[in-house]
Scaffold this motif. Structure first.
Motif, mmCIF file in Angstrom:
data_model
loop_
_atom_site.group_PDB
_atom_site.id
_atom_site.type_symbol
_atom_site.label_atom_id
_atom_site.label_comp_id
_atom_site.label_asym_id
_atom_site.label_seq_id
_atom_site.Cartn_x
_atom_site.Cartn_y
_atom_site.Cartn_z
ATOM 1 N N CYS A 267 11.466 -14.673 24.560
ATOM 2 C CA CYS A 267 12.971 -13.996 24.937
ATOM 3 C C CYS A 267 13.437 -14.527 26.380
ATOM 4 N N TYR A 268 12.998 -15.625 26.861
ATOM 5 C CA TYR A 268 14.044 -16.222 28.226
ATOM 6 C C TYR A 268 13.624 -15.266 29.391
ATOM 7 N N LYS A 269 12.577 -14.302 29.480
ATOM 8 C CA LYS A 269 12.367 -12.851 30.290
ATOM 9 C C LYS A 269 10.749 -14.038 30.811
ATOM 10 N N ASN A 270 10.887 -13.502 31.961
ATOM 11 C CA ASN A 270 9.295 -13.563 32.411
ATOM 12 C C ASN A 270 7.740 -13.581 32.502
ATOM 13 N N GLY A 271 7.371 -14.421 31.726
ATOM 14 C CA GLY A 271 5.835 -13.686 30.865
ATOM 15 C C GLY A 271 5.059 -13.707 32.348
ATOM 16 N N THR A 272 3.539 -13.694 31.515
ATOM 17 C CA THR A 272 2.534 -14.231 32.509
ATOM 18 C C THR A 272 1.421 -15.713 31.968
ATOM 19 N N THR A 273 1.698 -16.927 32.595
ATOM 20 C CA THR A 273 0.810 -17.326 32.002
ATOM 21 C C THR A 273 -1.440 -17.763 32.580
ATOM 22 N N ARG A 274 -2.066 -17.383 32.216
ATOM 23 C CA ARG A 274 -3.373 -17.583 33.392
ATOM 24 C C ARG A 274 -3.801 -18.630 32.778
ATOM 25 N N LEU A 275 -4.870 -19.241 33.747
ATOM 26 C CA LEU A 275 -5.190 -20.602 33.684
ATOM 27 C C LEU A 275 -6.456 -20.622 33.953
ATOM 28 N N LEU A 276 -7.375 -21.588 33.574
ATOM 29 C CA LEU A 276 -8.959 -21.300 33.623
ATOM 30 C C LEU A 276 -9.493 -22.329 33.510
ATOM 31 N N LEU A 277 -9.784 -23.116 34.727
ATOM 32 C CA LEU A 277 -10.833 -23.913 34.891
ATOM 33 C C LEU A 277 -11.915 -24.283 34.798
ATOM 34 N N THR A 278 -12.682 -24.963 33.886
ATOM 35 C CA THR A 278 -13.676 -24.484 33.602
ATOM 36 C C THR A 278 -14.729 -25.415 33.039
ATOM 37 N N LYS A 279 -15.980 -24.930 32.141
ATOM 38 C CA LYS A 279 -17.116 -26.731 31.484
ATOM 39 C C LYS A 279 -17.275 -25.880 30.437
ATOM 40 N N ILE A 280 -17.029 -26.329 29.117
ATOM 41 C CA ILE A 280 -17.964 -26.891 28.165
ATOM 42 C C ILE A 280 -18.802 -27.693 27.446
ATOM 43 N N PRO A 281 -20.336 -27.891 26.555
ATOM 44 C CA PRO A 281 -20.839 -28.741 26.440
ATOM 45 C C PRO A 281 -20.595 -29.830 26.462
ATOM 46 N N PHE A 282 -18.985 -30.306 25.551
ATOM 47 C CA PHE A 282 -19.391 -31.220 25.055
ATOM 48 C C PHE A 282 -17.369 -31.942 25.441
ATOM 49 N N PHE A 283 -16.480 -31.008 26.010
ATOM 50 C CA PHE A 283 -15.633 -31.327 26.361
ATOM 51 C C PHE A 283 -15.196 -31.529 27.772
ATOM 52 N N LYS A 284 -16.476 -31.076 28.405
ATOM 53 C CA LYS A 284 -16.925 -30.833 29.826
ATOM 54 C C LYS A 284 -15.572 -30.486 30.599
ATOM 55 N N GLU A 285 -14.917 -30.690 31.441
ATOM 56 C CA GLU A 285 -13.700 -29.872 32.452
ATOM 57 C C GLU A 285 -12.585 -29.815 31.324
ATOM 58 N N ILE A 286 -11.797 -28.502 30.800
ATOM 59 C CA ILE A 286 -11.505 -28.057 30.626
ATOM 60 C C ILE A 286 -10.201 -27.623 31.158
ATOM 61 N N ILE A 287 -9.524 -26.923 30.510
ATOM 62 C CA ILE A 287 -8.313 -26.608 31.501
ATOM 63 C C ILE A 287 -7.448 -24.991 30.505
ATOM 64 N N LEU A 288 -8.239 -24.079 30.262
ATOM 65 C CA LEU A 288 -7.487 -23.002 29.645
ATOM 66 C C LEU A 288 -6.382 -22.633 29.632
ATOM 67 N N SER A 289 -5.188 -22.213 29.107
ATOM 68 C CA SER A 289 -4.282 -21.907 29.468
ATOM 69 C C SER A 289 -3.963 -21.078 28.203
ATOM 70 N N SER A 290 -3.338 -20.192 28.463
ATOM 71 C CA SER A 290 -2.842 -18.264 27.322
ATOM 72 C C SER A 290 -1.652 -18.109 28.533
ATOM 73 N N PHE A 291 -0.259 -17.828 27.419
ATOM 74 C CA PHE A 291 1.049 -16.893 28.211
ATOM 75 C C PHE A 291 0.542 -16.128 27.292
ATOM 76 N N SER A 292 1.101 -15.001 27.651
ATOM 77 C CA SER A 292 1.494 -13.773 27.420
ATOM 78 C C SER A 292 3.287 -13.123 27.845
ATOM 79 N N CYS A 293 4.081 -12.395 26.998
ATOM 80 C CA CYS A 293 4.707 -12.157 27.700
ATOM 81 C C CYS A 293 5.145 -10.176 27.110
ATOM 82 N N ALA A 294 4.854 -9.678 28.340
ATOM 83 C CA ALA A 294 5.184 -7.976 27.963
ATOM 84 C C ALA A 294 6.618 -7.945 27.149
ATOM 85 N N ASN A 295 7.674 -8.675 27.816
ATOM 86 C CA ASN A 295 8.665 -8.215 27.093
ATOM 87 C C ASN A 295 8.991 -8.317 25.733
#
Length: 453
Positions: free
Chosen positions: A37-65
């Protein structure tokens, strides 16, 4: 807005294990543009580890509009030394539940449908086989409304193909799923671990220059340089050191390399890396010689705890089999190692139990955890001499070795068998396409009369 605190950075790593007890470690929230919709939303970033992938970046975007959401996973760890190719024969609906870590550099193919998802056309994901099929269908359906209006013939063909993809989820007929990742950071679950998965084939390969360029580890104009010549005798008498990065915390570290002559065997290259930041240690062994004309199969009957002290060289092409436990470890799973038999068994236990990515978190089941723990207990019993088993080292390249404590006399508990490799084994070693006979004639190079001097 939650941000990464200075304390976390000073702690040595911004990547941290997910823990419900750590209230201070929260995702980083960034205001960003919604591409729907080309309005502002929110991106959440989590820098963590999982057993196989080792270091990963989890990214989740959601738009309230407009309610649009998007998630993706990116590997923040290092690119592996070799690429990996998983070939899975999907025979039952249970196979659709296998979990898959698919990096963005991976290519996904279904040969029966002549279907391919090229590398870098999708973001990395942690999903299942069924989830991969659903994602492929969603991608094809995305522009169908426009196609029906502008190119109805193309839309009809794509719709027919979509129905074929959906029909795969019924598993009326067996089909093949191939995931080839030059970065080596993709993974397909083995639900019968630690036993060998008959439906899943894992092959490792050396990247091409083009793949290195795609991964960004070589420049477009990077040319292969001739290695600098070193005196062989000098290399035997000194330890060479070169800079690298720690495979665990990615901090600068040093790798030591030395040529070593193993008695009654051959010369090998031992490489060891020690990290001063996190204390991680790793070692790897490479064969210093050529691929042997015949493969080698070494079978040891373990009859006494003293067998655990036998020196052992496992090349990266060697498979380890324990028939009594119905266990088989494929080639390249543990890499090349120069250790003892006890050290090899402990590494097998760590790989199948302690570092198994599907023994913890939401992916685990009680039956799977119990089965893997029982396997780990059996390994412990072998080490202390309470379990009578045979250990088989099967190396088609012939570059593995197990110490004969009776040398130069034959070992009554150990047999060494030489065998001719099959076509498939030669294919995995890259020997079928390696032609050296009559090279001059095949390449129209005139042979020198009387030979060369």
């Amino acid at each position: 807005m939650s941000v990464i605190s200075e304390e976390h950075v000073r702690g040595g790593s911004v990547f941290k294990d997910i823990s419900a007890d750590d209230d201070d470690w929260q995702p980083t929230e960034i205001e960003s543009l919604c591409m729907n919709c080309y309005k502002n939303g929110t991106t959440r970033l989590l820098l963590t580890k999982i057993p196989f992938f080792k270091e990963i970046i989890l990214s989740s975007f959601s738009c309230a509009n407009c309610g649009w959401t998007n998630t993706e996973i990116q590997s923040a760890g290092r690119i592996q030394e070799q690429g990996v190719c998983y070939t899975l024969k999907v025979k039952t609906k249970e196979d659709l539940n296998r979990e898959v870590v698919k990096a963005d550099s991976a290519t996904t193919r279904i040969p029966e449908l002549d279907f391919e998802i090229p590398a870098f056309t999708q973001k990395g994901s942690l999903s299942t086989i069924e989830g991969l099929l659903d994602r492929a269908v969603a991608g094809l359906e995305q522009d169908q409304v426009v196609r029906r209006a502008t190119h109805p013939e193309v839309a009809v063909k794509i719709e027919e193909f979509i129905q074929k993809l959906r029909k795969l989820k019924e598993v009326e007929n067996e089909f093949t799923l191939v995931i080839e990742d030059p970065s080596g950071n993709s993974f397909v679950e083995n639900p019968v671990a630690p036993q060998k998965d008959e439906a899943l084939t894992v092959a490792f390969f050396k990247r091409t220059v083009q793949q290195d360029i795609q991964l960004g580890i070589k420049a477009d104009d990077d040319l292969d340089e001739e290695p600098a010549g070193n005196d062989l005798e000098t290399m035997r008498n000194e330890v060479l050191t070169f800079n690298t990065n720690c495979p665990e915390c990615n901090a600068p570290a040093s790798t030591n390399m030395k040529l070593v002559q193993i008695p009654h065997f051959k010369e090998v290259i031992i490489m060891a890396t020690n990290c001063d930041s996190c204390g991680h240690r790793t070692n790897e062994v490479k064969s210093g010689g050529a691929t042997e004309a015949l493969g080698t199969k070494i079978t040891l009957h373990i009859t006494d705890p003293s067998d655990m002290t036998r020196d052992l060289l496992k090349s990266e092409t060697c498979a380890v089999i324990i028939p009594e436990l119905e266990f088989e470890l494929g080639m390249a799973a543990l890499g090349g190692k120069f250790t003892t038999l006890e050290g090899l068994l402990k590494d097998i236990k760590d790989l199948t139990v302690s570092k198994n990515p599907f023994i913890c978190g939401d992916s685990s089941t009680a039956d799977r955890i119990q089965k893997l723990r029982e396997f780990g207990e059996k390994i412990d019993k072998i080490i202390v001499g309470e379990l009578d088993v045979h250990v088989i080292l099967d190396d088609p390249a012939g570059n593995s070795y197990l110490q004969n404590v009776y040398a130069p006399e034959p070992d009554p508990e150990m047999t060494v068998e030489k065998y001719a490799r099959s076509f498939q084994q030669n294919e995995e070693l890259g020997l079928n396409d390696m032609k050296t006979e009559n090279y001059e004639e095949k390449n129209n190079v005139p042979a020198v009369p009387g030979g060369t001097e």
